[in-house]
Design a protein around this motif. Structure first.
Motif, PDB file in Angstrom:
ATOM      1  N   ASP A  20       0.831  -1.209   0.000  1.00 28.01           N
ATOM      2  CA  ASP A  20       0.000   0.000   0.000  1.00 28.01           C
ATOM      3  C   ASP A  20       0.864   1.257   0.000  1.00 28.01           C
ATOM      4  OD1 ASP A  20      -2.311  -1.547   0.015  1.00 28.01           O
ATOM      5  OD2 ASP A  20      -2.455  -1.532   2.212  1.00 28.01           O
ATOM      6  N   GLU A  21       1.942   1.243   0.767  1.00 28.67           N
ATOM      7  CA  GLU A  21       2.849   2.394   0.790  1.00 28.67           C
ATOM      8  C   GLU A  21       3.518   2.584  -0.570  1.00 28.67           C
ATOM      9  OE1 GLU A  21       4.311   2.430   5.435  1.00 28.67           O
ATOM     10  OE2 GLU A  21       5.125   0.893   4.088  1.00 28.67           O
ATOM     11  N   VAL A  22       3.932   1.484  -1.191  1.00 29.75           N
ATOM     12  CA  VAL A  22       4.539   1.557  -2.523  1.00 29.75           C
ATOM     13  C   VAL A  22       3.524   2.095  -3.517  1.00 29.75           C
ATOM     14  CG1 VAL A  22       5.481   0.189  -4.435  1.00 29.75           C
ATOM     15  CG2 VAL A  22       6.219  -0.270  -2.092  1.00 29.75           C
ATOM     16  N   ARG A  23       2.291   1.619  -3.425  1.00 32.85           N
ATOM     17  CA  ARG A  23       1.235   2.072  -4.340  1.00 32.85           C
ATOM     18  C   ARG A  23       1.011   3.584  -4.214  1.00 32.85           C
ATOM     19  NH1 ARG A  23      -1.705  -1.029  -7.282  1.00 32.85           N
ATOM     20  NH2 ARG A  23      -1.296  -2.873  -6.034  1.00 32.85           N
ATOM     21  N   ALA A  24       1.030   4.104  -2.996  1.00 33.60           N
ATOM     22  CA  ALA A  24       0.840   5.543  -2.787  1.00 33.60           C
ATOM     23  C   ALA A  24       1.987   6.339  -3.409  1.00 33.60           C
ATOM     24  CB  ALA A  24       0.731   5.842  -1.298  1.00 33.60           C
ATOM     25  N   GLY A  37       3.282  12.899 -15.094  1.00 32.02           N
ATOM     26  CA  GLY A  37       2.214  13.044 -16.085  1.00 32.02           C
ATOM     27  C   GLY A  37       2.064  11.812 -16.962  1.00 32.02           C
ATOM     28  N   ALA A  38       2.431  10.658 -16.437  1.00 31.24           N
ATOM     29  CA  ALA A  38       2.366   9.408 -17.197  1.00 31.24           C
ATOM     30  C   ALA A  38       0.909   9.033 -17.455  1.00 31.24           C
ATOM     31  CB  ALA A  38       3.064   8.301 -16.439  1.00 31.24           C
ATOM     32  N   THR A  39       0.655   8.483 -18.653  1.00 34.19           N
ATOM     33  CA  THR A  39      -0.709   8.132 -19.018  1.00 34.19           C
ATOM     34  C   THR A  39      -0.883   6.658 -19.381  1.00 34.19           C
ATOM     35  OG1 THR A  39      -0.231   8.791 -21.293  1.00 34.19           O
ATOM     36  CG2 THR A  39      -1.249  10.444 -19.846  1.00 34.19           C
ATOM     37  N   GLY A  40       0.193   5.976 -19.708  1.00 31.11           N
ATOM     38  CA  GLY A  40       0.059   4.580 -20.100  1.00 31.11           C
ATOM     39  C   GLY A  40       1.351   3.815 -19.949  1.00 31.11           C
ATOM     40  N   LYS A  41       1.315   2.573 -20.429  1.00 33.35           N
ATOM     41  CA  LYS A  41       2.475   1.673 -20.315  1.00 33.35           C
ATOM     42  C   LYS A  41       3.727   2.254 -20.968  1.00 33.35           C
ATOM     43  CE  LYS A  41       1.252  -2.537 -18.726  1.00 33.35           C
ATOM     44  NZ  LYS A  41       1.921  -3.234 -17.672  1.00 33.35           N
ATOM     45  N   SER A  42       3.550   3.066 -22.004  1.00 30.94           N
ATOM     46  CA  SER A  42       4.706   3.625 -22.702  1.00 30.94           C
ATOM     47  C   SER A  42       5.506   4.587 -21.813  1.00 30.94           C
ATOM     48  CB  SER A  42       4.263   4.353 -23.969  1.00 30.94           C
ATOM     49  OG  SER A  42       3.384   5.414 -23.639  1.00 30.94           O
ATOM     50  N   ASP A  43       4.892   5.075 -20.746  1.00 30.02           N
ATOM     51  CA  ASP A  43       5.561   6.004 -19.833  1.00 30.02           C
ATOM     52  C   ASP A  43       6.177   5.292 -18.625  1.00 30.02           C
ATOM     53  OD1 ASP A  43       4.839   8.235 -21.368  1.00 30.02           O
ATOM     54  OD2 ASP A  43       2.876   8.349 -20.387  1.00 30.02           O
ATOM     55  N   MET A  44       6.227   3.973 -18.651  1.00 32.80           N
ATOM     56  CA  MET A  44       6.702   3.200 -17.503  1.00 32.80           C
ATOM     57  C   MET A  44       8.146   3.550 -17.144  1.00 32.80           C
ATOM     58  SD  MET A  44       6.206  -0.779 -16.787  1.00 32.80           S
ATOM     59  CE  MET A  44       6.787  -1.551 -15.310  1.00 32.80           C
ATOM     60  N   GLY A  45       9.002   3.718 -18.127  1.00 27.92           N
ATOM     61  CA  GLY A  45      10.405   4.063 -17.871  1.00 27.92           C
ATOM     62  C   GLY A  45      10.546   5.401 -17.166  1.00 27.92           C
ATOM     63  N   VAL A  70       8.293   6.834 -15.228  1.00 30.06           N
ATOM     64  CA  VAL A  70       7.805   6.677 -13.856  1.00 30.06           C
ATOM     65  C   VAL A  70       8.846   5.939 -13.012  1.00 30.06           C
ATOM     66  CG1 VAL A  70       6.031   5.617 -12.409  1.00 30.06           C
ATOM     67  CG2 VAL A  70       5.374   6.730 -14.540  1.00 30.06           C
ATOM     68  N   MET A  71       9.409   4.864 -13.541  1.00 31.39           N
ATOM     69  CA  MET A  71      10.389   4.067 -12.782  1.00 31.39           C
ATOM     70  C   MET A  71      11.634   4.896 -12.445  1.00 31.39           C
ATOM     71  SD  MET A  71       9.177   1.070 -12.117  1.00 31.39           S
ATOM     72  CE  MET A  71      10.498  -0.080 -11.820  1.00 31.39           C
ATOM     73  N   SER A  72      12.093   5.727 -13.385  1.00 32.36           N
ATOM     74  CA  SER A  72      13.290   6.526 -13.111  1.00 32.36           C
ATOM     75  C   SER A  72      13.027   7.571 -12.033  1.00 32.36           C
ATOM     76  CB  SER A  72      13.821   7.182 -14.386  1.00 32.36           C
ATOM     77  OG  SER A  72      12.873   8.091 -14.893  1.00 32.36           O
ATOM     78  N   ALA A  73      11.804   8.072 -11.948  1.00 35.07           N
ATOM     79  CA  ALA A  73      11.461   9.025 -10.890  1.00 35.07           C
ATOM     80  C   ALA A  73      11.205   8.311  -9.571  1.00 35.07           C
ATOM     81  CB  ALA A  73      10.224   9.831 -11.292  1.00 35.07           C
ATOM     82  N   LEU A  74      10.714   7.087  -9.653  1.00 34.26           N
ATOM     83  CA  LEU A  74      10.291   6.344  -8.469  1.00 34.26           C
ATOM     84  C   LEU A  74      11.433   5.653  -7.727  1.00 34.26           C
ATOM     85  CD1 LEU A  74       7.923   5.115  -6.803  1.00 34.26           C
ATOM     86  CD2 LEU A  74       7.851   3.295  -8.491  1.00 34.26           C
ATOM     87  N   MET A  75      12.345   5.039  -8.432  1.00 30.28           N
ATOM     88  CA  MET A  75      13.362   4.196  -7.794  1.00 30.28           C
ATOM     89  C   MET A  75      14.221   4.924  -6.756  1.00 30.28           C
ATOM     90  SD  MET A  75      12.581   1.247  -8.521  1.00 30.28           S
ATOM     91  CE  MET A  75      13.902   0.300  -7.792  1.00 30.28           C
ATOM     92  N   PRO A  76      14.631   6.175  -6.968  1.00 28.36           N
ATOM     93  CA  PRO A  76      15.386   6.841  -5.901  1.00 28.36           C
ATOM     94  C   PRO A  76      14.578   7.001  -4.602  1.00 28.36           C
ATOM     95  CG  PRO A  76      15.648   8.024  -7.963  1.00 28.36           C
ATOM     96  CD  PRO A  76      14.604   6.975  -8.184  1.00 28.36           C
ATOM     97  N   LYS A  77      13.274   7.085  -4.710  1.00 28.21           N
ATOM     98  CA  LYS A  77      12.416   7.267  -3.533  1.00 28.21           C
ATOM     99  C   LYS A  77      12.242   5.981  -2.735  1.00 28.21           C
ATOM    100  CE  LYS A  77       9.842  11.007  -5.627  1.00 28.21           C
ATOM    101  NZ  LYS A  77       8.545  11.517  -6.051  1.00 28.21           N
ATOM    102  N   GLN A 111       5.657  -4.365 -10.523  1.00 27.35           N
ATOM    103  CA  GLN A 111       4.300  -4.892 -10.604  1.00 27.35           C
ATOM    104  C   GLN A 111       3.270  -3.796 -10.310  1.00 27.35           C
ATOM    105  OE1 GLN A 111       3.689  -8.075  -7.832  1.00 27.35           O
ATOM    106  NE2 GLN A 111       1.492  -8.128  -8.132  1.00 27.35           N
ATOM    107  N   VAL A 112       3.501  -3.001  -9.272  1.00 26.33           N
ATOM    108  CA  VAL A 112       2.559  -1.942  -8.901  1.00 26.33           C
ATOM    109  C   VAL A 112       2.503  -0.869  -9.977  1.00 26.33           C
ATOM    110  CG1 VAL A 112       2.119  -0.093  -7.227  1.00 26.33           C
ATOM    111  CG2 VAL A 112       2.755  -2.368  -6.419  1.00 26.33           C
ATOM    112  N   VAL A 113       3.656  -0.496 -10.530  1.00 28.13           N
ATOM    113  CA  VAL A 113       3.667   0.496 -11.602  1.00 28.13           C
ATOM    114  C   VAL A 113       2.885  -0.012 -12.809  1.00 28.13           C
ATOM    115  CG1 VAL A 113       5.143   1.736 -13.252  1.00 28.13           C
ATOM    116  CG2 VAL A 113       5.801   1.614 -10.854  1.00 28.13           C
ATOM    117  N   SER A 114       3.088  -1.275 -13.168  1.00 28.53           N
ATOM    118  CA  SER A 114       2.360  -1.857 -14.299  1.00 28.53           C
ATOM    119  C   SER A 114       0.852  -1.817 -14.057  1.00 28.53           C
ATOM    120  CB  SER A 114       2.784  -3.305 -14.525  1.00 28.53           C
ATOM    121  OG  SER A 114       4.100  -3.372 -14.939  1.00 28.53           O
ATOM    122  N   GLN A 115       0.429  -2.160 -12.853  1.00 27.99           N
ATOM    123  CA  GLN A 115      -1.001  -2.155 -12.530  1.00 27.99           C
ATOM    124  C   GLN A 115      -1.567  -0.742 -12.587  1.00 27.99           C
ATOM    125  OE1 GLN A 115      -1.123  -3.950  -8.652  1.00 27.99           O
ATOM    126  NE2 GLN A 115      -0.851  -6.033  -9.443  1.00 27.99           N
TER     127      GLN A 115
END
Length: 147
Positions: A97-101, A111-119, A121-128, A140-144
């Protein structure tokens, strides 16, 4: 106290206590740390040590799955013991749940809208979430969330 100092103290204590599992895990981590120090030609930070421990933890978990599928109960118990030692040194892990938030926040930020923006999102997310969440769970959570 840095993680490196804590490992040194715990290694000495494991020697005194004759705790072979803890001692072997700490020695393995310290060896990986020393190799990285030599390669990087600098002293390691706690973040570097956590990265090493996460890599070792992932290897143990992969081995655990192989041992389970191979029916090697003796090795399953050893791998579980090593995993518990490694987990004791890592920071508190985030729940799903914390990861999902955090993922939802990153999706909004980028401003990601679909699967094509996964990279993106991941580059912004992983340092956090580095060191505090399993990469498979994050992926898995990003994909969902991007579906």
């Amino acid at each position: 106290m840095s993680l490196t100092e804590r490992l040194t103290i715990d290694m000495k204590q494991a020697m005194k206590d004759k705790d072979k599992v803890r001692l072997s895990v700490i020695r393995m981590v310290r060896t990986a740390m020393k190799n990285l120090e030599i390669d990087a030609k600098r002293e390691l930070s706690d973040e570097d040590v956590i990265t090493i421990m996460n890599r070792e933890l992932k290897q143990r978990r992969d081995s655990l799955q192989a041992f389970i599928s191979g029916g090697r109960q003796d090795l399953v118990e050893d791998a579980n013991a090593e995993i518990q030692v490694l987990i004791s040194y890592l920071p508190e892990q985030l729940s799903e749940d914390e990861v999902r938030a955090i993922v939802k926040d990153c999706i909004a930020e980028t401003g990601a809208t679909g699967k094509s923006d996964m990279g993106k999102v991941m580059s912004a997310l992983m340092p956090k979430v580095k060191g505090r969440a399993d990469g498979k769970l994050v992926n898995q959570v990003v994909s969902q969330e991007l579906q």
